[in-house]
Structures are given as C-alpha cells and as structure tokens.
Design a protein around this motif. Sequence first.
Motif, PDB file in Angstrom:
ATOM      1  N   THR A  39       0.825  -1.208   0.000  1.00 14.05           N
ATOM      2  CA  THR A  39       0.000   0.000   0.000  1.00 14.05           C
ATOM      3  C   THR A  39       0.859   1.258   0.000  1.00 14.05           C
ATOM      4  N   ASN A  40       2.159   1.112  -0.174  1.00 13.13           N
ATOM      5  CA  ASN A  40       3.055   2.255  -0.241  1.00 13.13           C
ATOM      6  C   ASN A  40       2.927   2.864  -1.634  1.00 13.13           C
ATOM      7  N   CYS A  41       2.346   4.042  -1.709  1.00 12.17           N
ATOM      8  CA  CYS A  41       2.047   4.660  -2.998  1.00 12.17           C
ATOM      9  C   CYS A  41       3.303   5.029  -3.788  1.00 12.17           C
ATOM     10  N   SER A  42       4.389   5.338  -3.097  1.00 18.27           N
ATOM     11  CA  SER A  42       5.633   5.659  -3.812  1.00 18.27           C
ATOM     12  C   SER A  42       6.138   4.441  -4.575  1.00 18.27           C
ATOM     13  N   VAL A  43       6.084   3.291  -3.927  1.00 17.57           N
ATOM     14  CA  VAL A  43       6.522   2.048  -4.566  1.00 17.57           C
ATOM     15  C   VAL A  43       5.581   1.697  -5.718  1.00 17.57           C
ATOM     16  N   LEU A  44       4.280   1.785  -5.469  1.00 17.23           N
ATOM     17  CA  LEU A  44       3.298   1.459  -6.502  1.00 17.23           C
ATOM     18  C   LEU A  44       3.408   2.413  -7.695  1.00 17.23           C
ATOM     19  N   LEU A  45       3.682   3.688  -7.411  1.00 19.47           N
ATOM     20  CA  LEU A  45       3.830   4.664  -8.490  1.00 19.47           C
ATOM     21  C   LEU A  45       5.019   4.296  -9.378  1.00 19.47           C
ATOM     22  N   ASP A  46       6.124   3.932  -8.757  1.00 17.50           N
ATOM     23  CA  ASP A  46       7.299   3.519  -9.534  1.00 17.50           C
ATOM     24  C   ASP A  46       6.978   2.307 -10.401  1.00 17.50           C
ATOM     25  N   GLU A  47       6.246   1.374  -9.839  1.00 14.33           N
ATOM     26  CA  GLU A  47       5.912   0.150 -10.576  1.00 14.33           C
ATOM     27  C   GLU A  47       5.023   0.441 -11.791  1.00 14.33           C
ATOM     28  N   ILE A  48       3.979   1.237 -11.600  1.00 11.98           N
ATOM     29  CA  ILE A  48       3.076   1.473 -12.728  1.00 11.98           C
ATOM     30  C   ILE A  48       3.662   2.471 -13.727  1.00 11.98           C
ATOM     31  N   ARG A  49       4.568   3.341 -13.271  1.00 11.79           N
ATOM     32  CA  ARG A  49       5.259   4.221 -14.231  1.00 11.79           C
ATOM     33  C   ARG A  49       6.120   3.393 -15.171  1.00 11.79           C
ATOM     34  N   ALA A  50       6.731   2.327 -14.640  1.00 13.27           N
ATOM     35  CA  ALA A  50       7.527   1.425 -15.477  1.00 13.27           C
ATOM     36  C   ALA A  50       6.636   0.715 -16.498  1.00 13.27           C
ATOM     37  N   MET A  51       5.344   0.647 -16.188  1.00 12.84           N
ATOM     38  CA  MET A  51       4.389  -0.004 -17.085  1.00 12.84           C
ATOM     39  C   MET A  51       3.741   0.991 -18.059  1.00 12.84           C
ATOM     40  N   GLY A  52       4.070   2.293 -17.907  1.00  5.44           N
ATOM     41  CA  GLY A  52       3.558   3.290 -18.831  1.00  5.44           C
ATOM     42  C   GLY A  52       2.599   4.315 -18.256  1.00  5.44           C
ATOM     43  N   TYR A  53       2.366   4.294 -16.947  1.00  5.63           N
ATOM     44  CA  TYR A  53       1.468   5.268 -16.318  1.00  5.63           C
ATOM     45  C   TYR A  53       2.053   6.671 -16.431  1.00  5.63           C
ATOM     46  N   GLU A  54       1.221   7.634 -16.814  1.00  2.00           N
ATOM     47  CA  GLU A  54       1.683   9.010 -16.973  1.00  2.00           C
ATOM     48  C   GLU A  54       0.988   9.986 -16.020  1.00  2.00           C
ATOM     49  N   GLY A  55       0.187   9.472 -15.107  1.00  2.00           N
ATOM     50  CA  GLY A  55      -0.540  10.332 -14.177  1.00  2.00           C
ATOM     51  C   GLY A  55       0.302  10.729 -12.979  1.00  2.00           C
ATOM     52  N   LYS A  56      -0.344  11.361 -12.029  1.00  2.00           N
ATOM     53  CA  LYS A  56       0.334  11.862 -10.833  1.00  2.00           C
ATOM     54  C   LYS A  56       0.037  10.991  -9.615  1.00  2.00           C
ATOM     55  N   MET A  57       0.739  11.270  -8.547  1.00  6.72           N
ATOM     56  CA  MET A  57       0.620  10.543  -7.283  1.00  6.72           C
ATOM     57  C   MET A  57      -0.766  10.711  -6.658  1.00  6.72           C
ATOM     58  N   THR A  58      -1.375  11.880  -6.794  1.00 12.18           N
ATOM     59  CA  THR A  58      -2.647  12.163  -6.131  1.00 12.18           C
ATOM     60  C   THR A  58      -3.746  11.200  -6.560  1.00 12.18           C
ATOM     61  N   ILE A  59      -3.840  10.928  -7.847  1.00 16.01           N
ATOM     62  CA  ILE A  59      -4.860  10.004  -8.343  1.00 16.01           C
ATOM     63  C   ILE A  59      -4.637   8.629  -7.732  1.00 16.01           C
ATOM     64  N   LEU A  60      -3.388   8.217  -7.678  1.00 12.56           N
ATOM     65  CA  LEU A  60      -3.031   6.917  -7.104  1.00 12.56           C
ATOM     66  C   LEU A  60      -3.394   6.872  -5.625  1.00 12.56           C
ATOM     67  N   ARG A  61      -3.045   7.906  -4.875  1.00 12.95           N
ATOM     68  CA  ARG A  61      -3.361   7.942  -3.436  1.00 12.95           C
ATOM     69  C   ARG A  61      -4.865   7.857  -3.194  1.00 12.95           C
ATOM     70  N   ASP A  62      -5.621   8.598  -3.980  1.00 12.65           N
ATOM     71  CA  ASP A  62      -7.082   8.569  -3.836  1.00 12.65           C
ATOM     72  C   ASP A  62      -7.639   7.181  -4.112  1.00 12.65           C
ATOM     73  N   PHE A  63      -7.047   6.479  -5.055  1.00  9.29           N
ATOM     74  CA  PHE A  63      -7.499   5.135  -5.390  1.00  9.29           C
ATOM     75  C   PHE A  63      -7.127   4.128  -4.302  1.00  9.29           C
ATOM     76  N   ILE A  64      -5.928   4.227  -3.756  1.00 14.89           N
ATOM     77  CA  ILE A  64      -5.412   3.267  -2.763  1.00 14.89           C
ATOM     78  C   ILE A  64      -6.020   3.493  -1.383  1.00 14.89           C
ATOM     79  N   LYS A  65      -6.375   4.717  -1.048  1.00 12.98           N
ATOM     80  CA  LYS A  65      -6.840   5.071   0.301  1.00 12.98           C
ATOM     81  C   LYS A  65      -7.901   4.137   0.866  1.00 12.98           C
ATOM     82  N   PRO A  66      -8.976   3.795   0.149  1.00 14.05           N
ATOM     83  CA  PRO A  66      -9.990   2.916   0.750  1.00 14.05           C
ATOM     84  C   PRO A  66      -9.510   1.490   0.998  1.00 14.05           C
ATOM     85  N   TYR A  67      -8.437   1.092   0.352  1.00 11.84           N
ATOM     86  CA  TYR A  67      -7.915  -0.261   0.513  1.00 11.84           C
ATOM     87  C   TYR A  67      -6.952  -0.396   1.695  1.00 11.84           C
TER      88      TYR A  67
END
Length: 92
Positions: free
Chosen positions: A49-77
């Motif tokens: 649930t560490n958003c920094s780690v998850l952001l790095d992982e999905i950026r390697a997969m081609g994600y071009e968005g920002k951290m905020t969208i990711l945090r909002d998505f992960i928060k309920p989990y």
Amino acid sequence: MNETRVDPKTIRKYIKSDQLFKLKQVSSRVSKLEPFKDYLKERVQEGATNCSVLLDEIRAMGYEGKMTILRDFIKPYRQKPKKQAGIQPAKL
C-alpha cells in the motif's frame, strides 16, 4: 441541490425567464489510472500500500498520471491502524 443536481435558485431563474436551460453533460473521460487498477488491486491484496513504490511500478508499465490520483485510489484499501496502548501521564 436536488435530483437534477441544479441549485433551486437556478431553476427558478430559468422558469421566470424566456431562456432555455442546458444541462452540462457529464464527462465520459477515462482516468489515466484505469488501465492499471487491476494490477494495483492485486498488489494491495499482496499487502503493498506504499504509494511511492506502486507509483514507480506502474510508471515502469507506462502510467503518466500523478501521485494524487493513485493515493485517492489506494486510500480505501488501506487498513486503518489499530489504536496503540500508551502510558497516561500522572496527574499532579
């Protein structure tokens, strides 16, 4: 606001006037995160649930968005932290 999602004052204004009221169309834009949501849900089930780690992982997969969208998505989990026992200070 009501079922029309329009302020009652706005409705009254257009009823009294000769103008036509146009409802704004709801955007059907797809989130930049959408293609990665299944992967993120899988990673959360694995305990990540560490958003920094998850952001790095999905950026390697081609994600071009920002951290905020990711945090909002992960928060309920994320699990809420359990209250920890503490020592109460002595009253004088």
